[in-house]
Design an enzyme around this catalytic site. Structure first.
Site, PDB file in Angstrom:
ATOM      1  N   VAL A 160     -23.210 -51.322 -28.593  1.00  0.00           N
ATOM      2  CA  VAL A 160     -23.893 -52.306 -29.256  1.00  0.00           C
ATOM      3  C   VAL A 160     -23.337 -53.796 -28.909  1.00  0.00           C
ATOM      4  CG1 VAL A 160     -24.762 -50.981 -31.272  1.00  0.00           C
ATOM      5  CG2 VAL A 160     -22.558 -52.194 -31.357  1.00  0.00           C
ATOM      6  N   TYR A 161     -22.023 -53.913 -28.053  1.00  0.00           N
ATOM      7  CA  TYR A 161     -21.624 -55.133 -27.963  1.00  0.00           C
ATOM      8  C   TYR A 161     -22.456 -55.742 -26.885  1.00  0.00           C
ATOM      9  CZ  TYR A 161     -17.254 -53.784 -30.247  1.00  0.00           C
ATOM     10  OH  TYR A 161     -16.322 -53.431 -31.191  1.00  0.00           O
ATOM     11  N   SER A 162     -23.099 -56.696 -27.127  1.00  0.00           N
ATOM     12  CA  SER A 162     -23.959 -57.473 -26.047  1.00  0.00           C
ATOM     13  C   SER A 162     -24.912 -56.299 -25.341  1.00  0.00           C
ATOM     14  CB  SER A 162     -23.053 -58.114 -24.951  1.00  0.00           C
ATOM     15  OG  SER A 162     -22.491 -59.148 -25.426  1.00  0.00           O
ATOM     16  N   ALA A 163     -25.437 -55.755 -26.227  1.00  0.00           N
ATOM     17  CA  ALA A 163     -26.548 -54.650 -26.007  1.00  0.00           C
ATOM     18  C   ALA A 163     -26.185 -53.855 -24.886  1.00  0.00           C
ATOM     19  CB  ALA A 163     -27.904 -55.427 -25.776  1.00  0.00           C
TER      20      ALA A 163
END
Length: 341
Positions: free
Chosen positions: A61-64
């Site tokens: 989920v970090y920067s998609a």
């Protein structure tokens, strides 16, 4: 760089790991955190590897997913020198099954992470949060399959409560599934709740702490001081309300103590805060992040020296808070069975 066993496993990790949440900068939250591109990431990875900081932590989920992709690019051609840690469970798409720790989602999340990272295995795969809707047996049997397939090597959790973790360990023992050896947890001089239940559990069950946000959600950088405004470039302007809260006076009391120790040691406030964490029980590795080379090099200065017992005691006292029930009650039984006189 000092290396430590991760929990009760035979896996060794560096005392400091690098957090790749600053890679990518997609969305307001992660943009405030950092916007490191591919070339910047390669330079930061170069510095880390030279210093022995060989573990790199990220999440889907970090920067998609951009954080994983950029990390994969940065370690290309030297995968054997890097330990990769990533996480899944939080929502990664709009479809109904693109969230949680179901067999469906974990398998898909693992495969997607492997593709973005450009690797065929993940050294440490962690559940980013507890999924109360999926049976623990389903979660662990899925992780067992992924371990047996060689796609992940060690498993851990993040943001679990004590009963979440203990129930999972009991199920793992019952069926012979892989045990969680890592608990990626929030822990800092201004966030010591970890010590109440999760630390004793880690000591008892052999679960090592992988510490996230060791500088208290960016509040122990040395830039926040009593009577001074929040610096213009602080990410707290955007992210403060999304993280742990605390009274201003408590924060300033701890910062005052940190500044006193920093003056005694000739170290910076964040270096002292990180060194304090490295002395704590169960802590296997502390994840440090950096927007640039200068910030990274300062964080690397947290190792190679030690606080004195008196300095640790002063920081302990300044950061102590009243215990919640039942921990205040349990604290009275430490000397329940004193040795005979």
């Amino acid at each position: 760089m000092e290396y430590r066993r991760l929990g009760a496993s035979g896996f060794n990790v560096p005392a400091l790991s690098y957090g790749c949440g600053t890679f990518g900068g997609k969305g307001d939250f992660f943009k405030a955190w950092g916007s490191t591109d591919e070339s910047g990431a390669r330079r930061l990875v170069d510095i880390c590897l030279e210093a022995g900081v060989s573990m790199f932590d990220t999440a889907d989920v970090y920067s998609a997913g951009e954080s994983e992709r950029i990390l994969g690019t940065a370690i290309k051609g030297r995968r054997d020198k890097a330990l990769v840690s990533t996480k899944a469970t939080f929502r990664s798409g709009e479809a109904s099954n693109e969230v949680g720790s179901s067999r469906f989602h974990l398998i898909n999340a693992c495969e997607a992470a492997l593709k973005r990272l450009g690797t065929d295995y993940i050294d440490l795969f962690q559940l980013h949060g507890f999924d109360a809707l999926t049976p623990v047996e389903e979660v662990l049997s899925t992780l067992d399959d992924l371990v047996r397939a060689g796609k992940i090597r060690y498993v851990g959790v993040s943001n679990f409560s004590g009963w979440h973790l203990m129930k999972s360990l009991a199920v793992a023992d019952r069926y012979g599934y892989p045990r969680y050896v890592a608990n990626q947890t929030y822990y800092s001089l201004i966030g010591r709740d970890y010590e109440w239940e999760l630390m004793p559990l880690g000591l008892d069950q052999g679960v090592g702490a992988v510490v996230w946000s060791p500088l208290g959600w960016g509040r122990l950088t040395g830039k926040i001081r009593r009577g001074a405004p929040l610096p213009e470039n602080s990410r707290l302007h955007v992210t403060a309300a999304m993280g742990p809260q605390m009274p201003d006076e408590y924060l300033y009391r701890v910062v005052d103590a940190l500044e006193g120790v920093a003056e005694q040691t000739g170290k910076s406030v964040p270096q002292v805060a990180l060194n304090w964490l490295l002395r704590r029980p169960t802590v296997a590795t502390v994840i440090v992040g950096a927007r640039d080379e200068a910030q990274l090099r300062q964080n690397l200065g947290a190792v190679g020296w030690s606080l004195t017992a008196e300095q640790i005691a002063s920081l302990d006292k300044a950061s102590a808070t009243p215990l919640a029930y039942p921990y205040w009650h349990q604290s009275g039984f430490k000397e329940r069975n004193p040795p005979p006189v």
